[in-house]
Design a protein around this motif. Structure first.
Motif, PDB file in Angstrom:
ATOM      1  N   LEU A 101       2.118  -6.355  -5.839  1.00 19.39           N
ATOM      2  CA  LEU A 101       0.920  -5.662  -6.308  1.00 19.39           C
ATOM      3  C   LEU A 101       0.858  -4.363  -5.503  1.00 19.39           C
ATOM      4  CD1 LEU A 101      -2.070  -5.331  -7.322  1.00 19.39           C
ATOM      5  CD2 LEU A 101      -2.713  -6.904  -5.508  1.00 19.39           C
ATOM      6  N   TYR A 102       0.883  -3.231  -6.185  1.00 18.43           N
ATOM      7  CA  TYR A 102       0.905  -1.936  -5.508  1.00 18.43           C
ATOM      8  C   TYR A 102      -0.475  -1.286  -5.548  1.00 18.43           C
ATOM      9  CZ  TYR A 102       5.976  -2.168  -5.509  1.00 18.43           C
ATOM     10  OH  TYR A 102       7.273  -2.552  -5.289  1.00 18.43           O
ATOM     11  N   VAL A 103      -0.991  -0.934  -4.380  1.00 19.82           N
ATOM     12  CA  VAL A 103      -2.244  -0.179  -4.286  1.00 19.82           C
ATOM     13  C   VAL A 103      -1.857   1.291  -4.167  1.00 19.82           C
ATOM     14  CG1 VAL A 103      -4.324   0.265  -2.938  1.00 19.82           C
ATOM     15  CG2 VAL A 103      -3.496  -2.086  -3.239  1.00 19.82           C
ATOM     16  N   LEU A 104      -2.209   2.060  -5.199  1.00 24.56           N
ATOM     17  CA  LEU A 104      -1.820   3.472  -5.248  1.00 24.56           C
ATOM     18  C   LEU A 104      -2.800   4.375  -4.525  1.00 24.56           C
ATOM     19  CD1 LEU A 104      -0.810   3.699  -9.021  1.00 24.56           C
ATOM     20  CD2 LEU A 104       0.693   3.335  -7.054  1.00 24.56           C
ATOM     21  N   HIS A 105      -4.091   4.067  -4.609  1.00 20.31           N
ATOM     22  CA  HIS A 105      -5.096   4.985  -4.070  1.00 20.31           C
ATOM     23  C   HIS A 105      -6.400   4.231  -3.860  1.00 20.31           C
ATOM     24  CE1 HIS A 105      -7.084   8.663  -3.162  1.00 20.31           C
ATOM     25  NE2 HIS A 105      -7.545   8.966  -4.362  1.00 20.31           N
ATOM     26  N   ALA A 106      -7.095   4.527  -2.771  1.00 17.90           N
ATOM     27  CA  ALA A 106      -8.412   3.953  -2.472  1.00 17.90           C
ATOM     28  C   ALA A 106      -9.316   5.103  -2.048  1.00 17.90           C
ATOM     29  CB  ALA A 106      -8.290   2.927  -1.351  1.00 17.90           C
ATOM     30  N   PHE A 107     -10.491   5.196  -2.680  1.00 11.89           N
ATOM     31  CA  PHE A 107     -11.364   6.335  -2.382  1.00 11.89           C
ATOM     32  C   PHE A 107     -12.816   6.016  -2.697  1.00 11.89           C
ATOM     33  CE2 PHE A 107      -9.968   6.594  -6.732  1.00 11.89           C
ATOM     34  CZ  PHE A 107     -11.049   7.096  -7.450  1.00 11.89           C
ATOM     35  N   ARG A 108     -13.686   6.807  -2.085  1.00 12.41           N
ATOM     36  CA  ARG A 108     -15.128   6.750  -2.378  1.00 12.41           C
ATOM     37  C   ARG A 108     -15.376   7.649  -3.574  1.00 12.41           C
ATOM     38  NH1 ARG A 108     -20.228   6.157   0.593  1.00 12.41           N
ATOM     39  NH2 ARG A 108     -19.020   5.710   2.464  1.00 12.41           N
ATOM     40  N   LYS A 109     -16.049   7.126  -4.564  1.00 13.36           N
ATOM     41  CA  LYS A 109     -16.347   7.917  -5.758  1.00 13.36           C
ATOM     42  C   LYS A 109     -17.611   8.727  -5.497  1.00 13.36           C
ATOM     43  CE  LYS A 109     -16.335   7.787 -10.678  1.00 13.36           C
ATOM     44  NZ  LYS A 109     -16.141   7.031 -11.870  1.00 13.36           N
ATOM     45  N   THR A 110     -17.518  10.035  -5.651  1.00 12.97           N
ATOM     46  CA  THR A 110     -18.643  10.908  -5.339  1.00 12.97           C
ATOM     47  C   THR A 110     -19.210  11.612  -6.567  1.00 12.97           C
ATOM     48  OG1 THR A 110     -17.113  12.696  -4.825  1.00 12.97           O
ATOM     49  CG2 THR A 110     -17.848  11.331  -2.982  1.00 12.97           C
ATOM     50  N   PHE A 148       0.854  -1.184   0.000  1.00 14.80           N
ATOM     51  CA  PHE A 148       0.000   0.000   0.000  1.00 14.80           C
ATOM     52  C   PHE A 148       0.887   1.229   0.000  1.00 14.80           C
ATOM     53  CE2 PHE A 148      -2.635  -3.364   1.658  1.00 14.80           C
ATOM     54  CZ  PHE A 148      -3.853  -3.135   1.054  1.00 14.80           C
ATOM     55  N   VAL A 149       0.649   2.120  -0.960  1.00 13.40           N
ATOM     56  CA  VAL A 149       1.469   3.319  -1.126  1.00 13.40           C
ATOM     57  C   VAL A 149       0.748   4.503  -0.480  1.00 13.40           C
ATOM     58  CG1 VAL A 149       2.637   4.805  -2.811  1.00 13.40           C
ATOM     59  CG2 VAL A 149       2.335   2.369  -3.301  1.00 13.40           C
ATOM     60  N   GLY A 150       1.522   5.334   0.224  1.00 14.14           N
ATOM     61  CA  GLY A 150       0.942   6.517   0.858  1.00 14.14           C
ATOM     62  C   GLY A 150      -0.109   6.128   1.883  1.00 14.14           C
ATOM     63  N   SER A 151      -1.246   6.813   1.853  1.00  8.31           N
ATOM     64  CA  SER A 151      -2.323   6.570   2.819  1.00  8.31           C
ATOM     65  C   SER A 151      -3.357   5.567   2.304  1.00  8.31           C
ATOM     66  CB  SER A 151      -3.027   7.902   3.139  1.00  8.31           C
ATOM     67  OG  SER A 151      -3.660   8.396   1.971  1.00  8.31           O
ATOM     68  N   SER A 152      -3.035   4.821   1.242  1.00 10.02           N
ATOM     69  CA  SER A 152      -4.043   3.951   0.628  1.00 10.02           C
ATOM     70  C   SER A 152      -4.593   2.888   1.581  1.00 10.02           C
ATOM     71  CB  SER A 152      -3.506   3.314  -0.652  1.00 10.02           C
ATOM     72  OG  SER A 152      -2.377   2.517  -0.395  1.00 10.02           O
ATOM     73  N   LEU A 153      -3.773   2.329   2.468  1.00 15.07           N
ATOM     74  CA  LEU A 153      -4.283   1.333   3.417  1.00 15.07           C
ATOM     75  C   LEU A 153      -5.217   1.994   4.427  1.00 15.07           C
ATOM     76  CD1 LEU A 153      -4.441  -1.498   4.550  1.00 15.07           C
ATOM     77  CD2 LEU A 153      -2.349  -1.030   5.857  1.00 15.07           C
ATOM     78  N   ARG A 154      -4.825   3.132   4.951  1.00 19.49           N
ATOM     79  CA  ARG A 154      -5.678   3.848   5.899  1.00 19.49           C
ATOM     80  C   ARG A 154      -6.997   4.242   5.231  1.00 19.49           C
ATOM     81  NH1 ARG A 154      -2.794   8.566   7.203  1.00 19.49           N
ATOM     82  NH2 ARG A 154      -4.019   9.638   5.640  1.00 19.49           N
ATOM     83  N   ASP A 155      -6.914   4.693   3.981  1.00 15.01           N
ATOM     84  CA  ASP A 155      -8.121   5.090   3.248  1.00 15.01           C
ATOM     85  C   ASP A 155      -9.029   3.888   3.011  1.00 15.01           C
ATOM     86  OD1 ASP A 155      -7.023   7.640   3.188  1.00 15.01           O
ATOM     87  OD2 ASP A 155      -6.187   7.376   1.178  1.00 15.01           O
ATOM     88  N   LEU A 156      -8.436   2.749   2.674  1.00 13.04           N
ATOM     89  CA  LEU A 156      -9.222   1.537   2.461  1.00 13.04           C
ATOM     90  C   LEU A 156      -9.889   1.087   3.761  1.00 13.04           C
ATOM     91  CD1 LEU A 156     -10.143  -0.797   0.668  1.00 13.04           C
ATOM     92  CD2 LEU A 156      -7.969  -1.919   1.144  1.00 13.04           C
ATOM     93  N   LYS A 157      -9.181   1.173   4.868  1.00 17.91           N
ATOM     94  CA  LYS A 157      -9.745   0.785   6.164  1.00 17.91           C
ATOM     95  C   LYS A 157     -10.907   1.684   6.578  1.00 17.91           C
ATOM     96  CE  LYS A 157      -5.814  -1.576   8.230  1.00 17.91           C
ATOM     97  NZ  LYS A 157      -4.831  -1.556   9.331  1.00 17.91           N
TER      98      LYS A 157
END
Length: 110
Positions: A78-87, A9-18
């Protein structure tokens, strides 16, 4: 049998996914597990606007629409770059730019 890839997980992607609601977290986790096993996720698309080799997992649950940008074509992980809610209907520029910056962090060359 394909090699099991580690997820980085890159950057805050894990925290964002959680921070996703439980149903969305479970759905994304299942999709990431498929990728780790060398399989394709159920709902994905290439994200050429972010960079070469970047893809998007698309999850729609009762709690909303969620996206995860990832890179799987690296030998090491496998790199997770970004996780977000699509608005919005279209992916917002800030999400694309953040993923591009994180792609640069891991090195955009293959």
């Amino acid at each position: 049998m394909p090699r099991h890839k580690d997820v980085v997980f890159v950057g805050s992607s894990l925290r964002d996914l959680k921070a996703f609601p439980l149903d969305a977290r479970r759905a994304v986790g299942f999709q990431l597990d498929l990728l780790q096993q060398g399989e394709a996720p159920c709902n994905w698309k290439p994200m050429k606007t972010v960079g070469k080799g970047v893809y998007e997992i698309r999850v729609s649950e009762e709690s909303g629409a969620f996206r995860v940008f990832y890179v799987v074509n690296r030998a090491d992980a496998l790199y997770v770059l970004h996780a977000f809610r699509k608005t919005a209907l279209k992916t917002e520029t800030r999400d694309i730019e953040l993923a591009r910056a994180r792609l640069q962090e891991i090195g955009a060359t293959l």
